[in-house]
Structure formats: structure tokens, C-alpha cells
Design an enzyme around this catalytic site. Sequence first.
Site, PDB file in Angstrom:
ATOM      1  NE  ARG A 106      -1.500   7.930  -5.664  1.00  0.00           N
ATOM      2  CZ  ARG A 106      -0.284   8.216  -5.197  1.00  0.00           C
ATOM      3  NH1 ARG A 106       0.473   7.255  -4.682  1.00  0.00           N
ATOM      4  NH2 ARG A 106       0.169   9.454  -5.262  1.00  0.00           N
TER       5      ARG A 106
ATOM      6  CG  LEU B 176      -2.042  -0.989   1.330  1.00  0.00           C
ATOM      7  CD1 LEU B 176      -2.777  -0.828   2.660  1.00  0.00           C
ATOM      8  CD2 LEU B 176      -3.021  -0.844   0.175  1.00  0.00           C
ATOM      9  CG  ASP B 177       0.826   3.971  -3.211  1.00  0.00           C
ATOM     10  OD1 ASP B 177       1.688   3.125  -3.501  1.00  0.00           O
ATOM     11  OD2 ASP B 177       0.012   4.453  -4.030  1.00  0.00           O
ATOM     12  CE  LYS B 178       4.986   9.318   4.487  1.00  0.00           C
ATOM     13  NZ  LYS B 178       6.012  10.391   4.341  1.00  0.00           N
TER      14      LYS B 178
ATOM     15  CB  THR C 199      -3.001   3.981   0.200  1.00  0.00           C
ATOM     16  OG1 THR C 199      -2.871   4.741  -1.000  1.00  0.00           O
ATOM     17  CG2 THR C 199      -4.232   3.103   0.103  1.00  0.00           C
TER      18      THR C 199
END
Length: 328
Positions: free
Chosen positions: A241, A142-144, A146
Site C-alpha cells: 500500500r 494481512l491487513d483487516k 486485505t
Amino acid sequence: MPPDSPATQVTQAALIPEAAAGRRVDQALADLFPEFSRSRLTAWLKAGQITLDGTVPRPRDAVRGGEQVMLCAALEPATRSQAEPIALDILYEDAHLLVVNKPAGLVVHPGAGNPDGTLVNALLHHDPDLAVLPRAGIVHRLDKETSGALIVARTLEAHTALVEQLAAREIHRQYEAIVNGTMIAGGTVDAPLERHPVDRLRRAVREDGKPAVTHYRVRERFRAHTRLECTLETGRTHQIRVHMAHIRHPLVGDTLYGGTLRLPKAASDALVLTLRGFRRQALHAERVALAHPIHGNPIEVNAPAPADLLALAAALRADTAAHADDGR
């Protein structure tokens, strides 16, 4: 096992079943030792740490059936990151895996600029034995910025099985997103992704990219924004995104992909304040569903939406209701 501890010695004996006759050595070993990945077993074979009837075969050699297998190998720590007492919100846990609710702002893996204070550091504090697993057991990202549900294996066998499920697209991942613009209906974005040709921090839709498919469904429409449910067929970096920006509905707060501040006409001060204060992409991994990596029973885990995303939806909902009679 702490990250700086010596390698763990693994010693196991087994017998190649008669039914495996004619199969490659590496295939037969993968069936005998499912807790280890085939790449790890192959490396041990090439290092002479696995023998069949006292000899070291090549991975491609065929077995006869009935051979005695001896595995004597060193299980090296897969990470040198240090354990740190960082709080974890654990949604599900058993002896083989756990699912954590990652908050926005927490980096998953240590790297340049983030050597510590990451989810990996927190996991090693929670369970030091994760040090022998690749990426401390984390099987997807997961992105930072998110938030939401993230799956972590706790054993080698579970890690191997979960990685295989992920590659076979058998793990269901569902997200909540709030995007700019009013969408009429749901749909699917089928657009390959690869690194941006100029900006190495970004991904872009490119014909020579890897296949990427995102399905989305409208949950709620606001005056100038839409709340979506998104599901992934693939799990490329920044996939939701980039795909939402590609169809001209970038995520609220996602400045990397065009989610600049957009205000409905005659927006209230409260809404302006909420939108200006939302400084991350409006994306939350709300649900994961998978087969348990050991016994195969279905598991479904839901991660409650964080307070900032709830507040954003509430502000947009209030604005829409306040202007319900506009134009009538």
C-alpha cells in the site's frame, strides 16, 4: 487446549551428541528440541527447568558431548483469547500447518477495539491446541481489509521452522492489486519503511526505516487504472500500500494512502457505481509458496480472488473495451 486451561507439562529426556562438543548449551538444545524456539529454551534454562547431568548450565556454557539432558517445563498458553465459531475457508491443512483464505473485513489479531471476532478466535475454535503457540500459530499478517492466503502453524516445531523461513525470505507471497493510474511497465520499489512521524496509524517511506522491497508486474491496463501482480522480498506493515502510493499509483479504495475515487473520462454509471462501492484497498494475497516445515517438500497454495475484486476488474475491463475506439 482451551485458552483458560492450565499449563501443559512438558517432560523430555535426550543425550547431547558427541559431535556437539564445544558448542554452546543453547545451540545444542536448539538442535535436540527443534519444536521449541531458542528463546523459549533459553527461558527454561534460566528458570532451572532444563538440566545437564543434574546441573543447571548457563546458555553460553560449552557442552562436552554425552551429557544427559532433562527438560521438565510448563508450556503456558500463549493466548488468552476465546474460541468463537467463526467460519474459516481452509485452502490447505495437515497435522503441522494450515493455510486459510482470509476474507476482507476480518481482523487477524485481537486488539484495542477488536477484542473478539478475529481470525485468532476462529482458529482457536477450529483447533484448540493452537492456544500454546505464539499468535495462535499465525506467522505473518494481512491487513483487516486485505483478503487472501494466510499461513498458520499447528505445532511448535512447525511454528519455529516457518518463522525462520519467513525471516530468511524463503516464503514466496504473491498479491493481486488494482491501482489508480495507467502504468506502462512493471518494476521494483526499494524504499525503507517506518512509522509515519505524525500519524501513528500509517507507515511512510523514511531513510531511517527498515529495508522494504516490492516487485510488481503489469497484468492488465485499463483506461485509468492498472491491475498488478506484486511479490514481496520483505513483509513490512502496509508495504504494498505504501510503496504503490510512493510511486503515485495508490491502490483503489485505499483512503489511508491516497486511493481516493478516480474516474475515467465519460465513465458509465455502472463503473461509477462499482468504484464508489469498492470501500477497501484492492489487494488480495493470491498465492503462497513455501517448503513444508517438517519434511521440506514444496507447497504452493492459491487463494481465488474474491467476488468484489473480480467485479471491480470486470467493470474496468468493460469500460476499457467500450472506449477502445476513442481517439482513433
